[in-house]
Design a protein around this motif. Structure first.
Motif, PDB file in Angstrom:
ATOM      1  N   SER A  43       0.836  -1.206   0.000  1.00  0.00           N
ATOM      2  CA  SER A  43       0.000   0.000   0.000  1.00  0.00           C
ATOM      3  C   SER A  43       0.867   1.251   0.000  1.00  0.00           C
ATOM      4  CB  SER A  43      -0.931   0.003   1.213  1.00  0.00           C
ATOM      5  OG  SER A  43      -0.204   0.117   2.418  1.00  0.00           O
ATOM      6  N   THR A  44       1.965   1.224   0.752  1.00  0.00           N
ATOM      7  CA  THR A  44       2.903   2.346   0.739  1.00  0.00           C
ATOM      8  C   THR A  44       3.549   2.497  -0.629  1.00  0.00           C
ATOM      9  OG1 THR A  44       3.375   2.048   3.095  1.00  0.00           O
ATOM     10  CG2 THR A  44       4.986   3.287   1.812  1.00  0.00           C
ATOM     11  N   ARG A  45       3.926   1.372  -1.234  1.00  0.00           N
ATOM     12  CA  ARG A  45       4.541   1.399  -2.559  1.00  0.00           C
ATOM     13  C   ARG A  45       3.588   2.003  -3.585  1.00  0.00           C
ATOM     14  NH1 ARG A  45       7.879  -2.457  -5.071  1.00  0.00           N
ATOM     15  NH2 ARG A  45       8.842  -2.699  -3.013  1.00  0.00           N
ATOM     16  N   LEU A  46       2.323   1.629  -3.520  1.00  0.00           N
ATOM     17  CA  LEU A  46       1.348   2.159  -4.477  1.00  0.00           C
ATOM     18  C   LEU A  46       1.208   3.669  -4.332  1.00  0.00           C
ATOM     19  CD1 LEU A  46      -1.429  -0.593  -4.273  1.00  0.00           C
ATOM     20  CD2 LEU A  46       0.105  -0.143  -6.201  1.00  0.00           C
ATOM     21  N   ARG A  47       1.203   4.165  -3.107  1.00  0.00           N
ATOM     22  CA  ARG A  47       1.102   5.613  -2.902  1.00  0.00           C
ATOM     23  C   ARG A  47       2.344   6.322  -3.432  1.00  0.00           C
ATOM     24  NH1 ARG A  47      -1.257   3.709   2.001  1.00  0.00           N
ATOM     25  NH2 ARG A  47      -3.481   4.223   2.104  1.00  0.00           N
ATOM     26  N   GLN A  48       3.495   5.733  -3.231  1.00  0.00           N
ATOM     27  CA  GLN A  48       4.727   6.327  -3.747  1.00  0.00           C
ATOM     28  C   GLN A  48       4.757   6.328  -5.270  1.00  0.00           C
ATOM     29  OE1 GLN A  48       7.857   4.116  -1.851  1.00  0.00           O
ATOM     30  NE2 GLN A  48       7.673   5.219   0.089  1.00  0.00           N
ATOM     31  N   LEU A  49       4.019   5.395  -5.860  1.00  0.00           N
ATOM     32  CA  LEU A  49       3.935   5.334  -7.320  1.00  0.00           C
ATOM     33  C   LEU A  49       2.853   6.255  -7.871  1.00  0.00           C
ATOM     34  CD1 LEU A  49       4.382   1.480  -7.792  1.00  0.00           C
ATOM     35  CD2 LEU A  49       5.986   3.272  -8.490  1.00  0.00           C
ATOM     36  N   GLY A  50       2.214   7.016  -7.011  1.00  0.00           N
ATOM     37  CA  GLY A  50       1.250   8.011  -7.470  1.00  0.00           C
ATOM     38  C   GLY A  50      -0.190   7.579  -7.437  1.00  0.00           C
ATOM     39  N   VAL A  51      -0.519   6.479  -6.748  1.00  0.00           N
ATOM     40  CA  VAL A  51      -1.905   6.023  -6.670  1.00  0.00           C
ATOM     41  C   VAL A  51      -2.636   6.884  -5.638  1.00  0.00           C
ATOM     42  CG1 VAL A  51      -3.446   4.110  -6.138  1.00  0.00           C
ATOM     43  CG2 VAL A  51      -1.283   3.683  -7.326  1.00  0.00           C
ATOM     44  N   THR A  52      -3.525   7.733  -6.112  1.00  0.00           N
ATOM     45  CA  THR A  52      -4.316   8.588  -5.215  1.00  0.00           C
ATOM     46  C   THR A  52      -5.748   8.082  -5.059  1.00  0.00           C
ATOM     47  OG1 THR A  52      -4.868  10.033  -7.084  1.00  0.00           O
ATOM     48  CG2 THR A  52      -2.937  10.618  -5.758  1.00  0.00           C
ATOM     49  N   ALA A  53      -6.168   7.156  -5.907  1.00  0.00           N
ATOM     50  CA  ALA A  53      -7.496   6.542  -5.794  1.00  0.00           C
ATOM     51  C   ALA A  53      -7.508   5.609  -4.584  1.00  0.00           C
ATOM     52  CB  ALA A  53      -7.826   5.784  -7.078  1.00  0.00           C
ATOM     53  N   PRO A  54      -8.682   5.094  -4.208  1.00  0.00           N
ATOM     54  CA  PRO A  54      -8.772   4.247  -3.012  1.00  0.00           C
ATOM     55  C   PRO A  54      -8.056   2.905  -3.114  1.00  0.00           C
ATOM     56  CG  PRO A  54     -10.924   5.153  -3.590  1.00  0.00           C
ATOM     57  CD  PRO A  54     -10.019   5.441  -4.740  1.00  0.00           C
ATOM     58  N   GLY A  55      -7.482   2.579  -4.265  1.00  0.00           N
ATOM     59  CA  GLY A  55      -6.871   1.267  -4.442  1.00  0.00           C
ATOM     60  C   GLY A  55      -5.858   0.908  -3.378  1.00  0.00           C
ATOM     61  N   ALA A  56      -4.972   1.851  -3.048  1.00  0.00           N
ATOM     62  CA  ALA A  56      -3.933   1.571  -2.054  1.00  0.00           C
ATOM     63  C   ALA A  56      -4.546   1.306  -0.684  1.00  0.00           C
ATOM     64  CB  ALA A  56      -2.954   2.743  -1.982  1.00  0.00           C
ATOM     65  N   THR A  57      -5.579   2.069  -0.340  1.00  0.00           N
ATOM     66  CA  THR A  57      -6.243   1.874   0.955  1.00  0.00           C
ATOM     67  C   THR A  57      -7.015   0.563   0.975  1.00  0.00           C
ATOM     68  OG1 THR A  57      -6.450   4.267   1.212  1.00  0.00           O
ATOM     69  CG2 THR A  57      -7.815   2.904   2.621  1.00  0.00           C
ATOM     70  N   ILE A  58      -7.660   0.223  -0.141  1.00  0.00           N
ATOM     71  CA  ILE A  58      -8.378  -1.053  -0.236  1.00  0.00           C
ATOM     72  C   ILE A  58      -7.402  -2.214  -0.084  1.00  0.00           C
ATOM     73  CG2 ILE A  58      -9.662  -2.558  -1.809  1.00  0.00           C
ATOM     74  CD1 ILE A  58     -10.993  -0.030  -2.926  1.00  0.00           C
ATOM     75  N   ALA A  59      -6.232  -2.103  -0.722  1.00  0.00           N
ATOM     76  CA  ALA A  59      -5.219  -3.151  -0.597  1.00  0.00           C
ATOM     77  C   ALA A  59      -4.784  -3.315   0.854  1.00  0.00           C
ATOM     78  CB  ALA A  59      -4.021  -2.827  -1.485  1.00  0.00           C
ATOM     79  N   LEU A  60      -4.555  -2.191   1.537  1.00  0.00           N
ATOM     80  CA  LEU A  60      -4.143  -2.255   2.942  1.00  0.00           C
ATOM     81  C   LEU A  60      -5.238  -2.869   3.806  1.00  0.00           C
ATOM     82  CD1 LEU A  60      -2.180  -1.577   5.228  1.00  0.00           C
ATOM     83  CD2 LEU A  60      -3.214   0.709   5.329  1.00  0.00           C
ATOM     84  N   ALA A  61      -6.475  -2.388   3.640  1.00  0.00           N
ATOM     85  CA  ALA A  61      -7.578  -2.906   4.445  1.00  0.00           C
ATOM     86  C   ALA A  61      -7.799  -4.396   4.180  1.00  0.00           C
ATOM     87  CB  ALA A  61      -8.854  -2.123   4.149  1.00  0.00           C
ATOM     88  N   GLY A  62      -7.807  -4.779   2.903  1.00  0.00           N
ATOM     89  CA  GLY A  62      -8.003  -6.184   2.562  1.00  0.00           C
ATOM     90  C   GLY A  62      -6.891  -7.063   3.105  1.00  0.00           C
ATOM     91  N   GLY A  63      -5.646  -6.582   2.998  1.00  0.00           N
ATOM     92  CA  GLY A  63      -4.521  -7.370   3.486  1.00  0.00           C
ATOM     93  C   GLY A  63      -4.535  -7.544   4.987  1.00  0.00           C
ATOM     94  N   ILE A  64      -4.855  -6.471   5.712  1.00  0.00           N
ATOM     95  CA  ILE A  64      -4.903  -6.567   7.167  1.00  0.00           C
ATOM     96  C   ILE A  64      -6.046  -7.487   7.605  1.00  0.00           C
ATOM     97  CG2 ILE A  64      -5.296  -5.267   9.285  1.00  0.00           C
ATOM     98  CD1 ILE A  64      -2.529  -4.897   8.013  1.00  0.00           C
ATOM     99  N   LEU A  65      -7.209  -7.361   6.942  1.00  0.00           N
ATOM    100  CA  LEU A  65      -8.319  -8.254   7.271  1.00  0.00           C
ATOM    101  C   LEU A  65      -7.974  -9.710   6.957  1.00  0.00           C
ATOM    102  CD1 LEU A  65     -11.379  -6.174   6.010  1.00  0.00           C
ATOM    103  CD2 LEU A  65     -10.848  -6.761   8.383  1.00  0.00           C
TER     104      LEU A  65
END
Length: 235
Positions: A91-113
């Motif tokens: 999720s951090t990598r996606l944000r550093q790559l310029g992902v501003t849509a909810p994708g990075a947050t969804i990945a983090l939430a899904g992974g933690i769950l």
């Protein structure tokens, strides 16, 4: 002139962003631990019966194979730790790559769950390995169902969110090869279909397929996902 030179030097220095641990080995460790626990459990006690099968088989297996149940529990719980690390890192990598849509947050939430469900499944399974706990057949059945639901349906559906959270921005922004991104979306959709197991238990064949193809896909993504975007040429 000195000020200009100093500005240029500071601009050319690394920004201080840290990429975290390499993704592919982290996912590979999670898969290896899961398979190791499963293999040892099967070697010690055979294949665990399905929870919605004959009650006598479930009770007999738990009573007769404490070591096998414990081995599966340890492997399952251990596999949850690198999965959580992967989710946080990607999720951090996606944000550093310029992902501003909810994708990075969804990945983090899904992974933690997904990691949390896997950890809970392992802990409940370990509880079943204690002879002083499994003295009531009804309790055994209840705990066995909880292991199946948390480590099966709950984990797989959440894992699908992790995959989708990576695959969608990977496809839209071109961060991943298109075939890889599309395969991730297909696996994610299959993982979400695991919800059907709650209605139609026979569809549980989805669970191992989505689990292991999903983890293998995460390893592939760990290899292909860039650490940073290519630098633009300045005029």
């Amino acid at each position: 002139m000195n000020d200009s030179t100093g500005d240029r030097i500071r601009t050319d220095r690394p920004t201080g962003r840290q990429g975290g641990p390499p993704l592919a080995p982290v996912a590979a460790v999670s898969l290896t631990l899961l398979l190791a626990g499963l293999a040892v459990g099967v070697a010690l006690g055979g294949v665990m019966p399905l929870p919605y099968g004959p009650a006598a088989e479930v009770v007999r297996y738990i009573h007769d194979n404490h070591s096998a149940v414990q081995a599966s529990a340890v492997g399952t719980f251990a596999a949850s730790v690198p999965l959580a690390i992967y989710a946080a890192t990607v999720s951090t990598r996606l944000r550093q790559l310029g992902v501003t849509a909810p994708g990075a947050t969804i990945a983090l939430a899904g992974g933690i769950l997904a990691a949390g469900a896997l950890a809970l499944s392992g802990l409940i399974c370990w509880t079943m390995s204690r002879a002083e706990v499994v003295v009531d057949d009804g309790l055994i059945r209840a705990l066995y169902y909880l292991v199946f639901l948390t480590g099966g349906v709950g984990h797989i559906v959440a894992l699908g969110l992790l995959l989708a959270g990576i695959a969608v921005p990977g496809l839209v922004l071109g961060l991943l090869p298109r075939p890889v991104a599309w395969i991730g979306l297909v696996i994610a959709a299959l993982a979400e279909l695991a919800t059907l197991v709650l209605i139609w238990p026979e569809s549980s064949v989805i669970l191992p397929i989505a689990r292991f193809t999903g983890l293998i896909w995460l390893i592939v993504v760990g290899v292909l996902l860039p650490a940073r975007r290519a630098a633009r040429i300045r005029s």
